[in-house]
Design a protein around this motif. Structure first.
Motif, PDB file in Angstrom:
ATOM      1  N   PHE A   1       9.628 -11.488 -42.353  1.00  0.00           N
ATOM      2  CA  PHE A   1       9.725 -10.323 -43.232  1.00  0.00           C
ATOM      3  C   PHE A   1       8.739  -9.222 -42.821  1.00  0.00           C
ATOM      4  O   PHE A   1       9.047  -8.033 -42.956  1.00  0.00           O
TER       5      PHE A   1
ATOM      6  N   ARG B   1      16.845  -3.427 -43.807  1.00  0.00           N
ATOM      7  CA  ARG B   1      17.598  -3.358 -45.071  1.00  0.00           C
ATOM      8  C   ARG B   1      17.479  -4.677 -45.831  1.00  0.00           C
ATOM      9  O   ARG B   1      17.284  -4.695 -47.043  1.00  0.00           O
ATOM     10  N   LEU B   2      17.582  -5.775 -45.084  1.00  0.00           N
ATOM     11  CA  LEU B   2      17.446  -7.096 -45.726  1.00  0.00           C
ATOM     12  C   LEU B   2      16.054  -7.225 -46.355  1.00  0.00           C
ATOM     13  O   LEU B   2      15.916  -7.670 -47.495  1.00  0.00           O
ATOM     14  N   ALA B   3      15.044  -6.805 -45.605  1.00  0.00           N
ATOM     15  CA  ALA B   3      13.658  -6.903 -46.103  1.00  0.00           C
ATOM     16  C   ALA B   3      13.486  -6.056 -47.373  1.00  0.00           C
ATOM     17  O   ALA B   3      12.872  -6.514 -48.344  1.00  0.00           O
ATOM     18  N   GLU B   4      14.038  -4.846 -47.355  1.00  0.00           N
ATOM     19  CA  GLU B   4      13.930  -3.966 -48.539  1.00  0.00           C
ATOM     20  C   GLU B   4      14.555  -4.619 -49.767  1.00  0.00           C
ATOM     21  O   GLU B   4      13.969  -4.642 -50.844  1.00  0.00           O
ATOM     22  N   HIS B   5      15.770  -5.174 -49.570  1.00  0.00           N
ATOM     23  CA  HIS B   5      16.477  -5.776 -50.704  1.00  0.00           C
ATOM     24  C   HIS B   5      15.768  -7.029 -51.203  1.00  0.00           C
ATOM     25  O   HIS B   5      15.695  -7.264 -52.414  1.00  0.00           O
ATOM     26  N   MET B   6      15.256  -7.826 -50.265  1.00  0.00           N
ATOM     27  CA  MET B   6      14.515  -9.038 -50.665  1.00  0.00           C
ATOM     28  C   MET B   6      13.252  -8.640 -51.428  1.00  0.00           C
ATOM     29  O   MET B   6      12.854  -9.302 -52.387  1.00  0.00           O
ATOM     30  N   PHE B   7      12.628  -7.565 -50.991  1.00  0.00           N
ATOM     31  CA  PHE B   7      11.401  -7.093 -51.651  1.00  0.00           C
ATOM     32  C   PHE B   7      11.696  -6.668 -53.085  1.00  0.00           C
ATOM     33  O   PHE B   7      11.000  -7.086 -54.025  1.00  0.00           O
ATOM     34  N   ILE B   8      12.755  -5.874 -53.246  1.00  0.00           N
ATOM     35  CA  ILE B   8      13.082  -5.387 -54.598  1.00  0.00           C
ATOM     36  C   ILE B   8      13.445  -6.572 -55.501  1.00  0.00           C
ATOM     37  O   ILE B   8      12.943  -6.695 -56.620  1.00  0.00           O
ATOM     38  N   GLY B   9      14.307  -7.465 -54.989  1.00  0.00           N
ATOM     39  CA  GLY B   9      14.727  -8.624 -55.786  1.00  0.00           C
ATOM     40  C   GLY B   9      13.550  -9.483 -56.205  1.00  0.00           C
ATOM     41  O   GLY B   9      13.412  -9.824 -57.388  1.00  0.00           O
ATOM     42  N   SER B  10      12.682  -9.807 -55.240  1.00  0.00           N
ATOM     43  CA  SER B  10      11.551 -10.688 -55.574  1.00  0.00           C
ATOM     44  C   SER B  10      10.545  -9.979 -56.477  1.00  0.00           C
ATOM     45  O   SER B  10       9.964 -10.600 -57.369  1.00  0.00           O
ATOM     46  N   ALA B  11      10.348  -8.673 -56.273  1.00  0.00           N
ATOM     47  CA  ALA B  11       9.379  -7.926 -57.096  1.00  0.00           C
ATOM     48  C   ALA B  11       9.852  -7.857 -58.551  1.00  0.00           C
ATOM     49  O   ALA B  11       9.043  -8.053 -59.474  1.00  0.00           O
TER      50      ALA B  11
END
Lengths: 217, 243
Positions: B16, B32-42
């Motif tokens: 990541f 893009r994957l990292a951004e979405h994973m960040f938003i979801g986990s945050a």
């Protein structure tokens, strides 16, 4: 419009809630009033925590239809929703089932997914600040030159190579930070405080209603 | 911690980190994957944290007395009104918790802003020390006070600044602010750079970071690089096929 829908009611609530905090601070009203004020702060935090799902609902309103209708980039939305659900389920405060902030899966995801991602997101700004500065910091006028020179001197002061080349960068950098920077920040703080007080008075008296707008009005 | 957990954690952390940095090249599937994973986990983390706080409040404070139980139940009921934000018809209900939070926030700000931001700063500016210090410190103290006053006067919009006396004040205020903003910029960029150095140390497994990171770093970097080039070629070939 029915009376209970009128915007004056939330304005009155705003003013009462503000006065509950202000009056015991500036006037001696007794220990019971101060206790009520402290309990009220805690109570309104519970009310505020009720909004915890508002942001999540807004995000899900965007991403779930994208997944359902297989719109472009739906795969990323799936990752977002999956990550959200996993974090939420393992972090639910049901300690009796072994869930919560101490849950091993939650801690694993926090330590190995969220922490690296958030740290890297913050650090990547360094590159964008540098590239923005390269474009913006042109010595076109005396003001722009002062900005450029002050920024460069502070960089030289903070980067080890600067003071290694000439220790004077440290002294100049300290002066810039402690005199012009501190004076500017202090003036901004005073101006901001005056603005905040005026905004507060306007909100309490109903002149400022922007925060209550929405819902098609 | 088991070996698998340690290695898998290091793998995810490195993946990541590099996925976010791949954005420096251009926007790509990894970033893009990292951004979405960040938003979801945050969001998941934020909600879990809030709910945990709510439970600790209930157990440690509100559940102890009958008045507390009633007050907590009323707060929860008011908290539910937030969700009328999504209804056009009942939007007016959403304004009630909003007014409570805004009003309390305003009241608390009136307590802190007046003293911490206004009076303390005015006092620090007015109470400059000119006697009992060396000449350089006295000069700096005086200069600092003049700078604060000039910057404040620069933002005085209630008076028309037509008199000639305003010109040197405004020029001096502008120079002060430019020097101040430049210094603040220099300080900020070095702070961000130190964060970047921290991420580099993470990738290289420098203590206190896991040494396993160093093992994964070159392989994942290679994987991301190869897939980025492959993705670029794929996008270009699709674009040329369309034209």
């Amino acid at each position: 419009m029915a009376w209970y829908k009128r915007v004056e009611i939330p304005i009155i609530i705003t003013a009462i809630c503000a006065l509950i905090q202000i009056l015991p601070y500036y006037f001696t009203l007794g220990a019971s009033v101060e206790d009520f004020q402290a309990t009220f702060v805690n109570w309104q935090m519970v009310v505020g925590t009720g909004a915890t799902f508002v942001g999540a609902i807004a995000i899900l309103q965007l991403h779930i239809p994208r997944i359902m209708k297989r719109r472009p980039q739906w795969e990323y939305s799936t990752a977002l929703v999956a990550m959200f659900v996993i974090m939420l389920i393992f972090g639910l405060p049901i300690r009796e089932l072994g869930l919560g902030l101490d849950n091993s899966v939650f801690e694993f995801l926090y330590g190995n997914v969220l922490t690296p991602l958030s740290s890297t997101m913050y650090s990547i700004i360094a590159f964008f600040i540098a590239s923005a500065a390269y474009r913006a910091f042109r010595a076109r006028s005396l003001e722009a030159t002062i900005l450029l020179v002050a920024g460069s001197l502070l960089l030289l002061k903070n980067a080890p190579i600067g003071t290694a080349v000439w220790p004077g960068f440290g002294t100049i950098g300290d002066w810039l930070f402690n005199v012009p920077n501190m004076s500017t920040q202090r003036a901004i703080l005073i101006g901001g405080a005056l603005g905040a007080i005026v905004l507060g008075v306007r909100a309490m008296t109903g002149y400022e209603r922007g925060y209550l707008r929405g819902g098609g009005e | 911690m088991s070996d698998f957990t340690t290695y898998f954690g290091a793998f995810l952390g490195v993946l990541f980190t590099l996925a976010v940095y791949s954005f420096l090249y251009r926007e790509n599937p990894w970033s893009r994957l990292a951004e979405h994973m960040f938003i979801g986990s945050a969001i998941g983390y934020g909600i879990a944290y809030d709910l945990d706080w709510m439970r600790s409040q209930w157990e440690g404070r509100w559940s102890l007395t009958s008045t507390g139980v009633t007050a907590f139940a009323f707060a929860l009921l008011l908290g539910l009104l937030w969700y009328f934000r999504f209804s056009r018809k009942y939007f007016w209900l959403y304004r009630i918790p909003l007014a409570i939070i805004t009003g309390t926030g305003l009241g608390l700000a009136f307590r802190t802003v007046v003293f911490a931001q206004l009076l303390t700063q005015v006092k620090a500016t007015a109470g400059i020390q000119l006697v009992g210090v060396d000449a350089w410190t006295a000069f700096n103290n005086l200069l600092s006070a003049v700078m604060v006053v000039c910057v404040l006067l620069y933002f005085t919009f209630t008076v028309r600044q037509t008199h000639p006396v305003w010109k040197p004040i405004n020029v001096f205020a502008r120079y002060t602010m430019m020097a101040g903003f430049g210094a603040a910029y220099g300080y900020t960029i070095l702070t961000r750079m130190s964060l970047y150095i921290g991420r580099c140390q993470f990738l290289l497994g420098v203590p206190p970071y896991a040494p396993e990171n160093k093992t994964f770093f070159p392989w994942i970097a290679l994987l991301i690089l190869v897939t980025l080039i492959g993705y670029d070629l794929y996008v270009k070939s699709r674009a040329s096929a369309k034209t």
